[in-house]
Enzyme design. Structure first.
Site, mmCIF file in Angstrom:
data_model
loop_
_atom_site.group_PDB
_atom_site.id
_atom_site.type_symbol
_atom_site.label_atom_id
_atom_site.label_comp_id
_atom_site.label_asym_id
_atom_site.label_seq_id
_atom_site.Cartn_x
_atom_site.Cartn_y
_atom_site.Cartn_z
ATOM 1 N N ARG A 109 0.853 -1.195 0.000
ATOM 2 C CA ARG A 109 0.000 0.000 0.000
ATOM 3 C C ARG A 109 0.883 1.237 0.000
ATOM 4 N NH1 ARG A 109 -4.964 0.306 4.083
ATOM 5 N NH2 ARG A 109 -3.321 0.883 5.539
ATOM 6 N N THR A 113 -1.300 7.493 -0.532
ATOM 7 C CA THR A 113 -2.626 7.292 -1.147
ATOM 8 C C THR A 113 -3.347 6.069 -0.581
ATOM 9 O OG1 THR A 113 -1.761 5.857 -2.882
ATOM 10 C CG2 THR A 113 -1.746 8.233 -3.330
ATOM 11 N N ASP A 208 4.563 -6.470 9.223
ATOM 12 C CA ASP A 208 5.621 -6.158 10.195
ATOM 13 C C ASP A 208 5.578 -7.115 11.369
ATOM 14 O OD1 ASP A 208 6.706 -4.097 8.758
ATOM 15 O OD2 ASP A 208 5.635 -2.512 9.832
HETATM 16 C C1 PRP Z 1 -1.258 -4.895 4.045
HETATM 17 C C2 PRP Z 1 -2.047 -6.192 4.086
HETATM 18 C C3 PRP Z 1 -2.833 -6.131 2.810
HETATM 19 C C4 PRP Z 1 -3.105 -4.657 2.661
HETATM 20 C C5 PRP Z 1 -4.529 -4.408 3.079
HETATM 21 O O1 PRP Z 1 -0.150 -5.017 3.221
HETATM 22 O O2 PRP Z 1 -1.253 -7.324 4.207
HETATM 23 O O3 PRP Z 1 -2.117 -6.632 1.680
HETATM 24 O O4 PRP Z 1 -2.207 -3.977 3.534
HETATM 25 O O5 PRP Z 1 -4.879 -3.103 2.872
HETATM 26 P P1 PRP Z 1 -5.994 -2.655 1.816
HETATM 27 O O6 PRP Z 1 -7.158 -3.563 1.986
HETATM 28 O O7 PRP Z 1 -6.293 -1.245 2.237
HETATM 29 O O8 PRP Z 1 -5.385 -2.732 0.449
HETATM 30 P P2 PRP Z 1 1.004 -3.917 3.181
HETATM 31 O O9 PRP Z 1 0.730 -2.905 2.138
HETATM 32 O O10 PRP Z 1 1.242 -3.392 4.570
HETATM 33 O O11 PRP Z 1 2.240 -4.734 2.647
HETATM 34 P P3 PRP Z 1 3.096 -5.865 3.405
HETATM 35 O O12 PRP Z 1 2.197 -7.068 3.586
HETATM 36 O O13 PRP Z 1 4.205 -6.103 2.449
HETATM 37 O O14 PRP Z 1 3.556 -5.308 4.723
HETATM 38 N N1 URA Z 2 -2.686 -3.472 6.601
HETATM 39 C C1 URA Z 2 -2.377 -3.976 7.817
HETATM 40 O O1 URA Z 2 -1.391 -4.740 7.961
HETATM 41 N N2 URA Z 2 -3.137 -3.612 8.859
HETATM 42 C C2 URA Z 2 -4.194 -2.799 8.736
HETATM 43 O O2 URA Z 2 -4.879 -2.517 9.745
HETATM 44 C C3 URA Z 2 -4.507 -2.292 7.466
HETATM 45 C C4 URA Z 2 -3.734 -2.653 6.403
#
Ligand code: PRP
Ligand code: URA
Length: 214
Positions: A109, A113, A208
């Site tokens: 994400r 944005t 994380d």
């Molecule tokens: C997190 C989570 C989802 C996304 C959800 O990933 O694992 O993939 O956010 O958010 P959304 O429904 O608003 O799209 P993140 O972007 O933190 O990446 P990561 O898993 O690599 O930490």
């Molecule tokens: N991604 C996460 O890991 N946690 C949240 O709460 C939202 C998006």
């Protein structure tokens, strides 16, 4: 925000899932325990999500007599985690279906944005013949899940399910309205998103916490 009754949205009620999600939420839960819990919850949810797998009969000889008995039909399951956090759910599904193929969709994400930024997609072939289970512990705005399923459909995927551990109502609405054919399996439906689009009460940043990064 409330979600209305929706076909194809399944919110888990099993006490073991609820208990383990409460352990996940606790900010004092460390990386190792967090990983184990994600794996266990994924397995328990997988048990529900795969309840409609087709069966076919085979012939087996028991120590007593020959019999006709059912096994899972074909070997056409694909597990597709959304990187990174979806990776934590893969072992739980593989413990149920060890012969499943595993694809990967990479996206994160954008910090400003909150839109998904895709960076990788590799799916097992022939994707159009497989039941595909997309894994991501968090369904927040729904942007990542929608984009991942768009990518799978563009490559021919048809029979797709989505599984998460915690969802916000906003994400469920978005995913269900964009891809109404995709059943959504949810460990717990939380209250809402905050101004940073984090799920409340949620569990923080799943990636994380699984990988010990910050
Ligand atoms: C997190 C989570 C989802 C996304 C959800 O990933 O694992 O993939 O956010 O958010 P959304 O429904 O608003 O799209 P993140 O972007 O933190 O990446 P990561 O898993 O690599 O930490
Ligand atoms: N991604 C996460 O890991 N946690 C949240 O709460 C939202 C998006």
């Amino acid at each position: 925000m409330e979600i209305k009754d929706m076909d194809n949205v399944f919110i888990m009620t099993h006490p073991l899932i609820k208990h383990k999600i409460s352990m996940l939420r606790d900010k004092s839960t460390g990386t190792n325990e967090f990983r184990n819990l994600v794996e266990e919850i994924a397995m328990l949810e997988g048990y529900e999500a795969l309840a409609d797998l087709p069966l076919e009969d085979i012939e087996v000889e028991t120590p007593i007599e020959p019999c006709t008995t059912p096994v899972i039909a074909g070997r056409k399951l694909a597990i597709v985690p959304i990187l990174r956090a979806g990776l934590g759910m893969v072992p739980g599904l593989l413990s149920l279906c060890p012969t499943a193929k595993v694809g990967h969709i990479g996206m994160y994400r954008d910090k400003v944005t909150h839109e998904p930024v895709p960076y990788y997609c590799k799916l097992p072939k022939p994707i159009e013949e497989r039941t595909i289970i997309v894994l991501d512990p968090m369904l927040a705005t729904g942007g990542s899940a929608v984009d991942a399923i768009d990518q799978i459909k563009e490559r021919g995927g048809k029979n797709i399910k989505f599984m998460c551990i915690i969802a916000a109502p906003e994400g469920v609405e978005k995913l269900h309205s964009t891809h109404p054919d995709v059943p959504i399996y949810i460990g717990n439906l939380d209250r809402e998103l905050n101004e940073d689009d984090y799920i409340c009460p949620g569990l923080g940043d799943a990636g994380d916490r699984i990988f010990g990064t910050k």
